[in-house]
Design an enzyme around this catalytic site. Structure first.
Site, PDB file in Angstrom:
ATOM      1  N   HIS A 134       0.572  -1.171   0.003  1.00 18.89           N
ATOM      2  CA  HIS A 134       0.097   0.002   0.263  1.00 18.89           C
ATOM      3  C   HIS A 134       0.766   0.867   0.474  1.00 18.89           C
ATOM      4  O   HIS A 134       2.222   1.018   0.083  1.00 18.89           O
ATOM      5  CB  HIS A 134      -0.749  -0.050   1.057  1.00 18.89           C
ATOM      6  CG  HIS A 134      -0.564   0.192   2.104  1.00 18.89           C
ATOM      7  ND1 HIS A 134       0.255   1.074   3.260  1.00 18.89           N
ATOM      8  CD2 HIS A 134       0.365  -0.381   3.788  1.00 18.89           C
ATOM      9  CE1 HIS A 134       0.602   1.069   3.921  1.00 18.89           C
ATOM     10  NE2 HIS A 134       0.804  -0.532   4.474  1.00 18.89           N
TER      11      HIS A 134
ATOM     12  N   CYS B  21       2.921  -4.637   6.997  1.00 18.59           N
ATOM     13  CA  CYS B  21       2.706  -4.406   5.568  1.00 18.59           C
ATOM     14  C   CYS B  21       3.363  -3.635   5.010  1.00 18.59           C
ATOM     15  O   CYS B  21       5.170  -3.490   5.848  1.00 18.59           O
ATOM     16  CB  CYS B  21       1.028  -3.822   5.439  1.00 18.59           C
ATOM     17  SG  CYS B  21      -0.332  -4.304   6.071  1.00 18.59           S
TER      18      CYS B  21
END
Length: 235
Positions: A190, A206
């Site tokens: 992301h 992440c």
């Protein structure tokens, strides 16, 4: 995921090749976005925050749903600027390879090349590695913290049903959702506004890229693209 600042990790070789299997992290990106024309790529090996090529690459993106500001390139080690590099691998073109120890994401290309992006990775204890696929992508996604994260950080309770998209959303401009064996791993590739976190271990699992980079990556990666996350000892 929520970004928690952590101690800087040592900078490793810009040419380090990755070998092994197992890794730490997750996803980026969404709907295809037309890539902007850039000046000719600099021929020399010296990367500079003053170079017009990179100033254009990481400039503002007012056309986005939530206009993305320019990156302050002085806050990013030039080794992590997006660039095409030589890359020896047995992975087929179109595969994403996350080199956790060296803080790089490679998009494998033809003829021994790869497009390399700098990334921030998950903190120790919040890591994932292995082979999976990018099941789908989202532009300006909602972010919903996992229940165990809310338990650790009660202040996130207000986002139990999701946080609206926007520049302050932890998933940034794009999110790529990693699935393994038909199941959501909960890890994402992301975007982020926090340029100083690129090259560091700072997030809860992440893989984060600069918003300009994750927009570019998402435009190149179709759904069901393979992803390999390689986990190493440097965290």
């Amino acid at each position: 995921m929520i970004h928690i600042e952590d101690a800087d990790t040592p900078r490793l070789s810009r040419r380090a090749l990755i070998t092994g299997a197992a890794a730490s992290l997750a996803v980026a990106g969404c709907t295809n976005t037309e890539r902007r024309l850039l000046p000719a790529e600099p021929a020399g090996p010296v990367l500079s925050p003053k170079d017009p090529y990179y100033l254009s690459m990481y400039g503002p993106m007012p056309e986005e749903k939530f206009p993305v500001p320019a990156v302050n390139l002085r806050r990013v080690d030039p080794i992590y600027y997006r660039q095409v590099v030589d890359y020896a691998t047995s992975e087929r073109p179109g595969t994403l390879v996350v080199d956790t120890p060296n803080r790089f994401l490679y998009l494998v290309q033809e003829n021994g090349k790869a497009l390399r992006y700098g990334v921030g990775i998950g903190r120790a204890g919040f890591s994932w590695g292995g082979r999976a696929r990018i099941a789908y992508k989202r532009a300006w996604p909602r972010w919903t913290p996992p229940a165990d994260m809310i338990q650790r950080q009660p202040e996130l309770e207000k986002y139990r049903n999701g946080m609206e998209p926007g520049l302050q959303n932890p998933l940034g401009a794009r999110a790529l959702y990693i699935f393994q064996g038909g199941k959501d791993t909960i890890y994402r590739v992301h975007g982020t506004l926090e340029e100083w976190t690129i090259g560091k271990a700072v997030s809860s699992g992440c893989v984060r890229l600069l918003n300009q980079d994750v927009i570019d990556l998402a435009s190149r990666v179709p759904n069901n693209s393979p992803i390999v996350v390689i986990q190493g000892g440097a965290a």
